[in-house]
Design a protein around this motif. Structure first.
Motif, mmCIF file in Angstrom:
data_model
loop_
_atom_site.group_PDB
_atom_site.id
_atom_site.type_symbol
_atom_site.label_atom_id
_atom_site.label_comp_id
_atom_site.label_asym_id
_atom_site.label_seq_id
_atom_site.Cartn_x
_atom_site.Cartn_y
_atom_site.Cartn_z
ATOM 1 N N LEU A 109 -0.058 25.270 29.213
ATOM 2 C CA LEU A 109 0.284 26.656 28.892
ATOM 3 C C LEU A 109 -0.099 27.591 30.036
ATOM 4 N N LEU A 110 -1.289 27.413 30.596
ATOM 5 C CA LEU A 110 -1.709 28.273 31.698
ATOM 6 C C LEU A 110 -0.827 28.059 32.925
ATOM 7 N N ALA A 111 -0.360 26.830 33.133
ATOM 8 C CA ALA A 111 0.534 26.555 34.262
ATOM 9 C C ALA A 111 1.846 27.323 34.134
ATOM 10 N N VAL A 112 2.312 27.520 32.913
ATOM 11 C CA VAL A 112 3.503 28.351 32.702
ATOM 12 C C VAL A 112 3.152 29.825 32.919
ATOM 13 N N ALA A 113 1.994 30.232 32.406
ATOM 14 C CA ALA A 113 1.599 31.643 32.493
ATOM 15 C C ALA A 113 1.523 32.132 33.939
ATOM 16 N N VAL A 114 0.976 31.294 34.840
ATOM 17 C CA VAL A 114 0.824 31.754 36.223
ATOM 18 C C VAL A 114 2.171 31.882 36.938
ATOM 19 N N GLN A 115 3.226 31.310 36.356
ATOM 20 C CA GLN A 115 4.566 31.438 36.942
ATOM 21 C C GLN A 115 5.324 32.644 36.412
ATOM 22 N N HIS A 116 4.794 33.277 35.372
ATOM 23 C CA HIS A 116 5.569 34.315 34.693
ATOM 24 C C HIS A 116 5.604 35.596 35.525
ATOM 25 N N PRO A 117 6.786 36.190 35.676
ATOM 26 C CA PRO A 117 6.894 37.411 36.478
ATOM 27 C C PRO A 117 6.168 38.622 35.889
ATOM 28 N N ALA A 118 5.781 38.538 34.615
ATOM 29 C CA ALA A 118 5.095 39.681 34.000
ATOM 30 C C ALA A 118 3.644 39.803 34.450
ATOM 31 N N VAL A 119 3.060 38.708 34.970
ATOM 32 C CA VAL A 119 1.649 38.781 35.362
ATOM 33 C C VAL A 119 1.524 39.314 36.782
ATOM 34 N N LYS A 120 0.472 40.068 36.999
ATOM 35 C CA LYS A 120 0.165 40.592 38.335
ATOM 36 C C LYS A 120 -0.733 39.568 39.038
ATOM 37 N N LYS A 121 -0.213 38.975 40.094
ATOM 38 C CA LYS A 121 -0.912 37.875 40.754
ATOM 39 C C LYS A 121 -2.303 38.274 41.226
ATOM 40 N N GLU A 122 -2.438 39.480 41.751
ATOM 41 C CA GLU A 122 -3.721 39.879 42.325
ATOM 42 C C GLU A 122 -4.834 39.961 41.291
ATOM 43 N N SER A 123 -4.488 40.175 40.040
ATOM 44 C CA SER A 123 -5.508 40.222 38.988
ATOM 45 C C SER A 123 -5.512 38.962 38.127
ATOM 46 N N PHE A 124 -4.340 38.381 37.888
ATOM 47 C CA PHE A 124 -4.271 37.240 36.977
ATOM 48 C C PHE A 124 -4.689 35.930 37.652
ATOM 49 N N TYR A 125 -4.399 35.758 38.939
ATOM 50 C CA TYR A 125 -4.741 34.497 39.590
ATOM 51 C C TYR A 125 -6.252 34.273 39.680
ATOM 52 N N PRO A 126 -7.052 35.276 40.052
ATOM 53 C CA PRO A 126 -8.506 35.064 39.990
ATOM 54 C C PRO A 126 -8.985 34.747 38.575
ATOM 55 N N LYS A 127 -8.362 35.370 37.584
ATOM 56 C CA LYS A 127 -8.718 35.090 36.192
ATOM 57 C C LYS A 127 -8.363 33.647 35.823
ATOM 58 N N ALA A 128 -7.208 33.180 36.295
ATOM 59 C CA ALA A 128 -6.799 31.801 36.030
ATOM 60 C C ALA A 128 -7.758 30.818 36.696
ATOM 61 N N LEU A 129 -8.167 31.114 37.926
ATOM 62 C CA LEU A 129 -9.119 30.237 38.615
ATOM 63 C C LEU A 129 -10.466 30.220 37.897
ATOM 64 N N ASP A 130 -10.921 31.366 37.410
ATOM 65 C CA ASP A 130 -12.169 31.410 36.643
ATOM 66 C C ASP A 130 -12.056 30.556 35.382
ATOM 67 N N THR A 131 -10.878 30.551 34.780
ATOM 68 C CA THR A 131 -10.655 29.749 33.583
ATOM 69 C C THR A 131 -10.708 28.258 33.909
ATOM 70 N N LEU A 132 -10.081 27.861 35.007
ATOM 71 C CA LEU A 132 -10.160 26.468 35.445
ATOM 72 C C LEU A 132 -11.606 26.074 35.730
ATOM 73 N N LYS A 133 -12.326 26.976 36.367
ATOM 74 C CA LYS A 133 -13.739 26.708 36.670
ATOM 75 C C LYS A 133 -14.527 26.465 35.389
ATOM 76 N N HIS A 134 -14.279 27.291 34.388
ATOM 77 C CA HIS A 134 -14.937 27.113 33.090
ATOM 78 C C HIS A 134 -14.657 25.713 32.534
ATOM 79 N N CYS A 135 -13.416 25.275 32.632
ATOM 80 C CA CYS A 135 -13.046 23.955 32.103
ATOM 81 C C CYS A 135 -13.711 22.828 32.882
ATOM 82 N N ILE A 136 -13.761 22.968 34.195
ATOM 83 C CA ILE A 136 -14.284 21.901 35.046
ATOM 84 C C ILE A 136 -15.803 21.795 34.960
ATOM 85 N N LEU A 137 -16.481 22.912 34.714
ATOM 86 C CA LEU A 137 -17.943 22.911 34.698
ATOM 87 C C LEU A 137 -18.531 22.516 33.347
#
Length: 279
Positions: A152-180
């Protein structure tokens, strides 16, 4: 009976599907989306949702309604925080349906801007709040909540509605949460599903330096954990981190766009092996 009707649906032609009343059927599919029977849940309900949605057998207003239902507290966030209960199947397979609909909106916009953003934000919220890390259950089949959330997150990061400059760091933080995670080890290729989020962010122009800093932060967390002793939690975290970084090293987008990051991964893992085994 739902099972028999869904088996018939899988064999129907496009014309037959378009002539049938799908509203009642979809409502019953939603009511059973987390059924404990893996044949019904995975091979019939999910695959038929995929068929109806991706082959455009549902109207866009109806898909928007399904999206709302799948994101509510009785579906994507149903008993969120539970561990080792059957509620995970409802959450996990709701995430897949949200991903299907959101992906259709990526290809041809029909959701409102606000609804699309809400779905993308819910992808983050779901992975942050999901606590059940099981992959495959012998009798009940795939739970795979983290993997489905990653889809689901992989689809979300492709969506044109998200602002990359704010959403991509948030997505990376989410991945970090999962990995840690310290409370379990991923064993069913969750790392590669999480990796796809980074793949699509690179496809949409993510700055490689953002990923480099992110890798640094993950490794720092592991070293901080190590300072508290070689606990079981430390080794769970280490296994998840090193498995993910090894997979990340071979990500084609990383090879093409971030050679410095690849070198950093090699250095971190090599030095860790030397330290751990006194090589």
């Amino acid at each position: 009976m739902l099972t028999e009707q869904l088996k018939e649906l899988k064999e129907m032609t496009d014309n037959e599907i378009d002539r049938m009343d799908k509203v009642d059927l979809v409502q019953r599919m939603l009511a059973s989306i987390g059924d404990q029977d893996p044949e019904l849940r995975d091979h019939l309900i999910y695959t038929n949702f995929a068929k109806l949605i991706t082959e455009q057998h549902l109207t866009t207003p109806f898909m928007a309604d399904i999206l709302d239902i799948c994101m509510d507290d009785d579906h994507l966030f149903y008993r969120i925080g539970d561990k080792e209960t059957d509620a995970v199947f409802t959450r996990s397979f709701s995430a897949l349906v949200v991903a299907l609909i959101l992906n259709e909106d990526v290809k041809g916009r029909f959701l409102s801007e606000a609804k699309a953003v809400e779905a993308c934000e819910n992808a983050v919220r779901y992975l942050l709040e999901e606590q059940d890390l099981r992959g495959f259950e012998e009798e009940k089949g795939w739970a795979h909540a983290v993997a489905h959330g990653a889809d689901l997150l992989a689809v979300a990061v492709q969506h044109p509605a998200v602002k990359k400059e704010s959403f991509y760091p948030k997505a990376l933080d989410t991945l970090k949460h999962c990995i840690l995670r310290e409370n379990g080890v991923y064993t069913n290729e969750e790392d590669e599903r999480l990796l796809m989020v980074i793949h699509y962010m690179f496809q949409r122009g993510m700055d490689p330096s953002l990923l480099e800093k992110w890798v640094d932060s993950i490794w720092t967390e592991l070293q901080d954990k190590k300072e508290h002793g070689w606990s079981n939690e430390y080794f769970h975290m280490r296994r998840n981190i090193t498995t993910f970084l090894k997979s990340l090293y071979f990500l084609p987008a990383l090879i093409e766009s971030a050679p410095d990051c690849r070198e950093k991964i090699v250095a971190y893992i090599t030095n860790d092996l030397k330290s751990l085994y006194q090589l």
